[in-house]
Design an enzyme around this catalytic site. Structure first.
Site, short mmCIF file in Angstrom:
data_model
loop_
_atom_site.label_atom_id
_atom_site.label_comp_id
_atom_site.label_asym_id
_atom_site.label_seq_id
_atom_site.Cartn_x
_atom_site.Cartn_y
_atom_site.Cartn_z
N HIS A 1 0.83 -1.21 0.00
CA HIS A 1 0.00 0.00 0.00
C HIS A 1 0.86 1.26 0.00
CE1 HIS A 1 -3.78 -2.24 1.69
NE2 HIS A 1 -3.50 -2.54 0.45
N CYS B 1 8.28 17.28 -9.07
CA CYS B 1 9.01 16.06 -9.43
C CYS B 1 10.31 16.44 -10.15
CB CYS B 1 8.15 15.19 -10.33
SG CYS B 1 9.06 13.80 -11.03
N CYS C 1 10.39 14.33 -14.11
CA CYS C 1 9.69 14.84 -15.29
C CYS C 1 9.63 16.37 -15.27
CB CYS C 1 8.29 14.24 -15.39
SG CYS C 1 7.15 14.76 -14.09
ZN LIG Z 1 7.43 13.07 -12.45
#
Ligand SMILES: [Zn+2]
Length: 302
Positions: free
Chosen positions: A137, A191, A194
């Protein structure tokens, strides 16, 4: 003789006077391939309750509704503050002797593997070998990326706050009377992979798929062992997918099952299984210490 361990195949609770081990202690001692299935009951005596029970509120929101992708899309700042609250409480909670007993088993048994449904990171902090733990999880100690298809994963460990803007005010922010700081979306962690998506808590939200990586690791372990000698079901009702499925698969590979839970579930228990009632932070270390020939006095400090 342990008065609180029941072997359903042998109500006399066979007990060797020679080595002073219960039948379950003997089974753990002699088993090579042990699978464990861990749930919220393992962390209960660390002071962590299940946050997402029906009807519980976080501030004025249904707690369960905060653990969704749609909530994050609607208000990522609020969802991050909710998870920073959970992270703070989980990190403040100490791993208990049950976590340490499982970490000790993982260390002692080459072919031990645990599937954990807990996201609190307590098994990891108890030193459980990460190669023998599948947190299916996710974990509050990690972040991932909200952008679909981005595979970014970051281990944040126990560092608080996740980013400076997520510093929480004094008091319990579960209470809506405690004012939350103003945080802009731009202050949330981006992030680095990306460079587009927001980082998000590395946990599985309601309606999401379980992480393929951990399901695959579990499958590979199950396929790599010639048999499963013993399955430990610890602090979980094991009623939901995929927990119930793993009980079935372990039995298909010959496993006896030992249930460590507060209540016995007659639908899951079969002849030859064990049921050990009580707080797993007490019962599990006692039996692990017995199986590994550790002094019982060590059970609380494994
Ligand atoms: Zn990312």
């Amino acid at each position: 003789m342990p008065s609180d361990t029941t072997n359903l195949n042998d109500n006399s609770m066979s007990w060797s006077t020679e080595d002073r081990k219960s039948s379950l202690g003997q089974c753990i001692a002699s088993s090579q391939h042990i699978l464990a299935l861990l749930g919220a009951g393992l962390s209960a005596s660390s002071g962590l309750q299940t946050f997402t029970g029906n009807g519980t509120l976080w501030r004025t929101y249904q707690t369960k509704s905060m653990a969704t992708k749609s909530a994050f899309a609607w208000n990522p700042v609020l969802v991050w503050q909710f998870y920073e609250d959970r992270r703070q409480k989980a990190i403040a909670a100490p791993p208990n002797p049950g976590h340490f007993a499982l970490a000790k088993l993982a260390e002692s048994k080459e072919h031990f593997f645990a599937i954990s449904q807990n996201i609190d990171g307590l098994s990891e902090r108890a030193g459980h070998d990460l190669s023998k733990l599948a947190p299916i999880h996710g974990s509050l100690l990690t972040t991932t990326c909200a952008q679909p298809g981005c595979s970014f994963v970051s281990w944040n460990g126990s560092a608080l706050p996740t980013v400076p803007a997520l510093s929480l005010p004094p008091g319990d922010i579960t209470d809506a009377a405690v004012e939350l700081p103003d945080v802009r979306i731009d202050d949330l962690p981006l992030c680095p992979k990306c460079k587009y998506g927001l980082q998000r808590p590395g946990v599985v939200w309601f309606g999401e798929q379980l992480p393929q990586e951990h399901l695959t690791r579990t499958d590979e372990w199950l396929e790599s062992v010639p048999s499963v000698d013993l399955l430990l079901v610890v602090g979980t009702s094991a009623r939901v997918f995929p927990a119930a499925e793993y009980i079935h698969r372990a039995r298909a590979k010959g496993a006896s099952v030992a249930f460590f839970n507060l209540e016995q579930d007659d639908d899951l228990i079969e002849a030859g299984d064990w049921f050990v009632p009580g707080d797993v932070a007490t019962t599990l270390p006692r039996i692990v210490a017995e199986a590994l020939d550790l002094p019982q006095a060590a059970a609380n400090t494994l």
